[in-house]
Design a protein around this motif. Structure first.
Motif, PDB file in Angstrom:
ATOM      1  N   PRO A  10       0.798  -1.214   0.000  1.00 29.97           N
ATOM      2  CA  PRO A  10       0.000   0.000   0.000  1.00 29.97           C
ATOM      3  C   PRO A  10       0.834   1.269   0.000  1.00 29.97           C
ATOM      4  O   PRO A  10       0.460   2.251  -0.621  1.00 29.97           O
ATOM      5  CB  PRO A  10      -0.822  -0.119   1.277  1.00 29.97           C
ATOM      6  N   HIS A  17      -2.549   4.154   5.876  1.00 35.04           N
ATOM      7  CA  HIS A  17      -3.837   4.034   6.544  1.00 35.04           C
ATOM      8  C   HIS A  17      -3.655   3.860   8.038  1.00 35.04           C
ATOM      9  O   HIS A  17      -2.536   3.856   8.542  1.00 35.04           O
ATOM     10  CB  HIS A  17      -4.671   2.915   5.927  1.00 35.04           C
ATOM     11  N   HIS A  72     -10.622   3.595   4.295  1.00 35.10           N
ATOM     12  CA  HIS A  72      -9.374   4.344   4.077  1.00 35.10           C
ATOM     13  C   HIS A  72      -9.559   5.600   3.236  1.00 35.10           C
ATOM     14  O   HIS A  72      -8.576   6.141   2.727  1.00 35.10           O
ATOM     15  CB  HIS A  72      -8.306   3.466   3.395  1.00 35.10           C
ATOM     16  N   ASP A  76      -6.939   8.269   1.367  1.00 39.81           N
ATOM     17  CA  ASP A  76      -6.796   7.961  -0.049  1.00 39.81           C
ATOM     18  C   ASP A  76      -6.675   9.225  -0.903  1.00 39.81           C
ATOM     19  O   ASP A  76      -6.813  10.330  -0.405  1.00 39.81           O
ATOM     20  CB  ASP A  76      -8.005   7.129  -0.511  1.00 39.81           C
TER      21      ASP A  76
ATOM     22  N   LYS B  24      -8.857  -0.398  -7.758  1.00 37.03           N
ATOM     23  CA  LYS B  24      -9.463   0.379  -6.668  1.00 37.03           C
ATOM     24  C   LYS B  24     -10.365   1.480  -7.216  1.00 37.03           C
ATOM     25  O   LYS B  24     -11.468   1.703  -6.732  1.00 37.03           O
ATOM     26  CB  LYS B  24      -8.357   1.021  -5.822  1.00 37.03           C
ATOM     27  N   VAL B  82     -10.977  -5.235   8.181  1.00 41.72           N
ATOM     28  CA  VAL B  82      -9.759  -4.400   8.203  1.00 41.72           C
ATOM     29  C   VAL B  82      -8.620  -5.109   8.933  1.00 41.72           C
ATOM     30  O   VAL B  82      -7.450  -4.922   8.598  1.00 41.72           O
ATOM     31  CB  VAL B  82      -9.972  -2.985   8.803  1.00 41.72           C
ATOM     32  N   LEU B  85      -6.994  -7.316   6.454  1.00 41.23           N
ATOM     33  CA  LEU B  85      -6.149  -6.536   5.542  1.00 41.23           C
ATOM     34  C   LEU B  85      -4.828  -6.154   6.215  1.00 41.23           C
ATOM     35  O   LEU B  85      -3.752  -6.227   5.605  1.00 41.23           O
ATOM     36  CB  LEU B  85      -6.920  -5.286   5.125  1.00 41.23           C
ATOM     37  N   GLU B  89      -1.083  -7.313   5.053  1.00 46.87           N
ATOM     38  CA  GLU B  89      -0.044  -6.319   4.778  1.00 46.87           C
ATOM     39  C   GLU B  89       1.305  -6.775   5.355  1.00 46.87           C
ATOM     40  O   GLU B  89       2.360  -6.489   4.795  1.00 46.87           O
ATOM     41  CB  GLU B  89      -0.464  -4.977   5.388  1.00 46.87           C
ATOM     42  N   TYR B 173      -2.541  -7.807  -1.878  1.00 52.23           N
ATOM     43  CA  TYR B 173      -3.122  -6.840  -0.957  1.00 52.23           C
ATOM     44  C   TYR B 173      -4.264  -6.051  -1.608  1.00 52.23           C
ATOM     45  O   TYR B 173      -5.359  -5.946  -1.050  1.00 52.23           O
ATOM     46  CB  TYR B 173      -2.033  -5.879  -0.470  1.00 52.23           C
ATOM     47  N   THR B 174      -4.007  -5.531  -2.805  1.00 51.59           N
ATOM     48  CA  THR B 174      -5.031  -4.675  -3.436  1.00 51.59           C
ATOM     49  C   THR B 174      -6.282  -5.475  -3.785  1.00 51.59           C
ATOM     50  O   THR B 174      -7.399  -4.971  -3.666  1.00 51.59           O
ATOM     51  CB  THR B 174      -4.455  -3.976  -4.677  1.00 51.59           C
ATOM     52  N   GLU B 177      -8.093  -5.691  -0.654  1.00 51.71           N
ATOM     53  CA  GLU B 177      -8.567  -4.352  -0.285  1.00 51.71           C
ATOM     54  C   GLU B 177      -9.825  -3.993  -1.069  1.00 51.71           C
ATOM     55  O   GLU B 177     -10.772  -3.422  -0.519  1.00 51.71           O
ATOM     56  CB  GLU B 177      -7.466  -3.316  -0.554  1.00 51.71           C
ATOM     57  N   GLY B 180     -12.616  -5.723   0.335  1.00 49.89           N
ATOM     58  CA  GLY B 180     -12.938  -5.047   1.592  1.00 49.89           C
ATOM     59  C   GLY B 180     -13.763  -3.793   1.355  1.00 49.89           C
ATOM     60  O   GLY B 180     -14.708  -3.523   2.103  1.00 49.89           O
TER      61      GLY B 180
END
Lengths: 113, 201
Positions: A10, A17, A72, A76, B24, B82, B85, B89, B173-174, B177, B180
């Protein structure tokens, strides 16, 4: 493997975040607000306009806590915020327009003939 | 190794010309459009509120304790999402999979509560889709939300199955996410429905 992993992390996309502690704190606030919301229903003698206003405010608080911290959006990029908040405002306008169209009121008493 | 890292990162096919992840951004666009979809359904419910000519009224049939429990389930599932996630991470895949499984199970519990609620309305209260304006607007709104939750549960279980087969790590991850984001969206829609439909007298 590692370069790909770096690309997927990320931080590489500038999307920092909240910490786990913040997530848990937000969840506690959400639980408390929900409990207050439900309890408010059973408190006798609250004027309807005050009840409706307080319920809507508590709901809005929960909504923006989830969107800001869990989704988030607070951290963002601006473009993501715009992509969500713009249609959200349109959705609110749709609700208000439909209510006006059908003379539906929440806060105000229905007009009598 | 560092020399390889830069070109790889630059040529990530999921990063668009804006420098943001296309997946995203696509999900946020979808969620924005879904906001308007649910806005229309909520607006219709409110427009029809109190205008039914027959059938039970909302306050004769609503089971506030059960619905409050369902609301708490969805809020708790947002937390576990979360936490999944955050675990991913740090490449703690097993922990992430467990949190994701907990999220899916709470979602499934929510759906089962809704099925029970619909069944009770139909069999004990005489409220069906075609009974009244309240019946049609209520079932369509909450039914579409339930369908969204069901879709989310299936999505999460698919990710859990990937993790169990060793096909999930922090590079994904993405992907998690984005799932999520969808899951939290069904939570915020329920926050609105719970207050506007169930709590406001």
């Amino acid at each position: 493997m590692e370069p790909h992993a770096a690309a997927a992390a990320p931080a590489a996309h500038g999307a920092a975040h909240a910490s786990v502690r913040t997530y848990v704190n937000v969840a506690i606030v959400l639980a408390i607000v929900t409990a207050v919301e439900v309890t408010t229903l059973y408190v006798p003698g609250i004027p309807k306009s005050l009840l409706v206003t307080s319920l809507l405010l508590m709901s809005a608080l929960k909504f923006f806590l989830v969107v800001g911290f869990f989704m988030h959006l607070r951290y963002d990029a601006n473009v993501m915020r715009t992509l969500f908040v713009g249609p959200l405002l349109i959705a609110i306008l749709i609700i208000l327009a439909l209510m006006a169209l059908f003379s539906a009121y929440i806060l105000l008493p229905r007009p009598t003939l | 190794m560092a020399d390889h890292a830069i070109p790889h990162a630059v040529h990530d096919p999921n990063i668009g010309t804006t420098g943001l992840d296309n997946r995203k951004m696509g999900m946020w666009i979808f969620l924005g459009s879904d906001c308007m979809f649910f806005g229309s359904l909520i607006g219709t419910y409110l427009a029809y509120k109190g205008k039914s000519l027959s059938g039970p009224t909302p306050y004769e049939v609503f089971n506030i304790p059960l619905t409050s429990y369902s609301a708490a389930l969805l809020l708790a599932s947002s937390l576990t999402m979360v936490l999944a996630l955050a675990a991913l991470e740090h490449n703690r895949v097993r922990t992430a999979a467990l949190w994701l499984l907990a999220t899916a199970l709470m979602g499934l519990h929510f759906v089962l509560n809704q099925v029970y609620e619909f069944y009770t309305f139909a069999t004990h209260e005489g409220l069906r889709l075609g009974t009244s304006l309240f019946g049609s607007s209520f079932f369509v709104l909450t039914g579409f939300h339930g369908a969204h939750v069901t879709g989310g549960v299936i999505w999460l279980l698919l990710i859990v199955s990937l993790a169990m087969r060793g096909k999930l790590d922090r590079r994904d991850y993405t992907k998690v996410e984005v799932a999520g984001l969808y899951w939290h969206f069904v939570d915020i829609v329920w926050i609105a429905i719970f207050t506007i439909i169930y709590l406001i007298p």
